[in-house]
Design a protein around this motif. Structure first.
Motif, mmCIF file in Angstrom:
data_model
loop_
_atom_site.group_PDB
_atom_site.id
_atom_site.type_symbol
_atom_site.label_atom_id
_atom_site.label_comp_id
_atom_site.label_asym_id
_atom_site.label_seq_id
_atom_site.Cartn_x
_atom_site.Cartn_y
_atom_site.Cartn_z
ATOM 1 N N ALA A 1 -19.592 -7.696 7.138
ATOM 2 C CA ALA A 1 -18.612 -8.603 7.772
ATOM 3 C C ALA A 1 -19.184 -9.302 9.006
ATOM 4 N N PRO A 2 -20.307 -10.012 8.872
ATOM 5 C CA PRO A 2 -20.823 -10.738 10.031
ATOM 6 C C PRO A 2 -19.927 -11.922 10.365
ATOM 7 N N ASP A 3 -19.948 -12.326 11.618
ATOM 8 C CA ASP A 3 -19.247 -13.549 11.995
ATOM 9 C C ASP A 3 -20.014 -14.773 11.521
ATOM 10 N N ILE A 4 -21.328 -14.713 11.644
ATOM 11 C CA ILE A 4 -22.192 -15.744 11.082
ATOM 12 C C ILE A 4 -23.392 -15.059 10.451
ATOM 13 N N CYS A 5 -23.983 -15.697 9.437
ATOM 14 C CA CYS A 5 -25.122 -15.091 8.754
ATOM 15 C C CYS A 5 -26.081 -16.168 8.279
ATOM 16 N N GLY A 6 -27.341 -16.058 8.700
ATOM 17 C CA GLY A 6 -28.400 -16.913 8.197
ATOM 18 C C GLY A 6 -29.001 -16.298 6.941
ATOM 19 N N LEU A 7 -29.281 -17.141 5.956
ATOM 20 C CA LEU A 7 -29.768 -16.684 4.662
ATOM 21 C C LEU A 7 -31.086 -17.383 4.331
ATOM 22 N N ASN A 8 -32.052 -16.615 3.881
ATOM 23 C CA ASN A 8 -33.321 -17.165 3.409
ATOM 24 C C ASN A 8 -33.467 -16.949 1.909
ATOM 25 N N GLU A 9 -34.306 -17.794 1.296
ATOM 26 C CA GLU A 9 -34.559 -17.761 -0.149
ATOM 27 C C GLU A 9 -33.252 -17.944 -0.924
ATOM 28 N N VAL A 10 -32.664 -19.095 -0.721
ATOM 29 C CA VAL A 10 -31.357 -19.430 -1.281
ATOM 30 C C VAL A 10 -31.524 -20.497 -2.361
ATOM 31 N N ASP A 11 -30.967 -20.271 -3.538
ATOM 32 C CA ASP A 11 -31.016 -21.223 -4.644
ATOM 33 C C ASP A 11 -29.846 -22.194 -4.585
ATOM 34 N N TYR A 12 -30.098 -23.367 -5.139
ATOM 35 C CA TYR A 12 -29.036 -24.370 -5.271
ATOM 36 C C TYR A 12 -29.190 -25.033 -6.633
ATOM 37 N N LYS A 13 -28.294 -24.677 -7.562
ATOM 38 C CA LYS A 13 -28.220 -25.269 -8.896
ATOM 39 C C LYS A 13 -29.509 -25.093 -9.701
ATOM 40 N N LEU A 14 -30.178 -23.946 -9.495
ATOM 41 C CA LEU A 14 -31.366 -23.634 -10.277
ATOM 42 C C LEU A 14 -30.969 -22.855 -11.537
ATOM 43 N N PRO A 15 -31.612 -23.115 -12.661
ATOM 44 C CA PRO A 15 -31.262 -22.397 -13.898
ATOM 45 C C PRO A 15 -31.386 -20.892 -13.789
ATOM 46 N N ARG A 16 -32.373 -20.407 -13.014
ATOM 47 C CA ARG A 16 -32.599 -18.962 -12.935
ATOM 48 C C ARG A 16 -31.425 -18.222 -12.309
ATOM 49 N N SER A 17 -30.597 -18.949 -11.556
ATOM 50 C CA SER A 17 -29.430 -18.332 -10.916
ATOM 51 C C SER A 17 -28.132 -19.008 -11.380
ATOM 52 N N CYS A 18 -28.127 -19.364 -12.664
ATOM 53 C CA CYS A 18 -26.910 -19.882 -13.318
ATOM 54 C C CYS A 18 -26.408 -21.174 -12.675
#
Length: 257
Positions: free
Chosen positions: A40-57
């Motif tokens: 339950a973080p108030d904010i969270c930075g994320l690395n290695e994030v996919d966007y509309k890639l086939p490998r992640s549906c």
């Protein structure tokens, strides 16, 4: 006002708990959603994030994780692979007022024995407790020239900030590396309050790498003088190949700085 800040390299939602045979291909969203809900973080930075890639549906990963928590989200593409992209993400319980993406220049010469990949800085302005806060999320490259370019880019961006600053991400460098020196000079390293200086954030499990010399604390949260760092958590979570890194901070009134 107090906040829980988290940075997490999510390895594009791969589940390392399933074992080495599954790591390259398996993407599991529910375990990451449950982990984020639990922390339950108030904010969270994320690395290695996919966007509309086939490998992640073809999911918009930062948006999907944010929606699952009822948070706002932002995404910064660093590389394009086919029809999708890959980069840094950010989710926030608080309103995201502005979003900017700053490319980190690729090295002019790629002469190191290292994997090269274009990188970016995701900058958001978040309204936290009625105050605007500049939040930077980044992921340094593995080549030293890439890391130096990232440090130079971020240093210039931070110098221009008038709001309180949070800088976080996977820097792929140990604390003693001179490339990180500007951040220790300009900001506070939240890790300074952690009692165990030998703790590491990568790998999350020794099976991932059999070389103890590769165990290191390479995930960071830096904050400006506007914050008081109260505590740091580095949970032993085997999901990504990185552990989450959490800092509990208090945003100080101007008169108490």
């Amino acid at each position: 006002m107090k906040f829980k800040i988290m940075t997490y390299n999510i390895a594009s939602c791969r589940n390392y708990k399933l074992g080495p045979d599954f790591r390259p291909i398996t993407r599991e969203f529910d375990p990451y959603i449950e982990a984020l809900k639990g922390f339950a973080p108030d904010i969270c930075g994320l690395n290695e994030v996919d966007y509309k890639l086939p490998r992640s549906c073809r999911v918009k990963m930062a948006e999907m994780l944010g929606n699952a928590l009822g948070y706002e989200s932002a995404f910064a593409p660093a590389v394009t692979w086919g029809l999708g992209t890959y980069g840094n993400g950010f989710i926030s319980k608080y309103p995201i007022k502005e979003t900017e993406v700053y490319p980190i220049p690729d090295p002019e010469e790629k002469n190191e024995d290292a994997y090269y990949e274009s990188r970016v800085v995701l900058h958001t302005v978040v309204e936290m407790g009625g105050r605007d806060v500049d939040v930077f999320v980044t992921h340094f490259g593995l080549a030293r020239a890439e890391a130096q370019n990232a440090a130079n880019t971020l240093t210039e961006l931070i110098k221009r900030c008038e709001n309180p600053v949070i800088l976080m991400g996977d820097f792929n460098l140990p604390m003693t590396d001179p490339i990180l020196a500007p951040f220790f000079e300009m900001l506070q390293d939240t890790f300074a309050v952690y009692p165990d200086k030998d703790v590491y954030t990568y790998p999350s499990d020794p099976i991932i790498t059999q070389k103890p010399e590769h165990y290191n604390k390479i995930d960071y949260i830096f904050v400006s003088k506007h914050f008081k760092v109260e505590s740091v958590e580095i949970p032993e979570l085997l999901l990504s190949d990185h552990k989450p890194y959490i800092a509990n901070v208090e945003l100080l009134d101007d008169e108490t700085i």
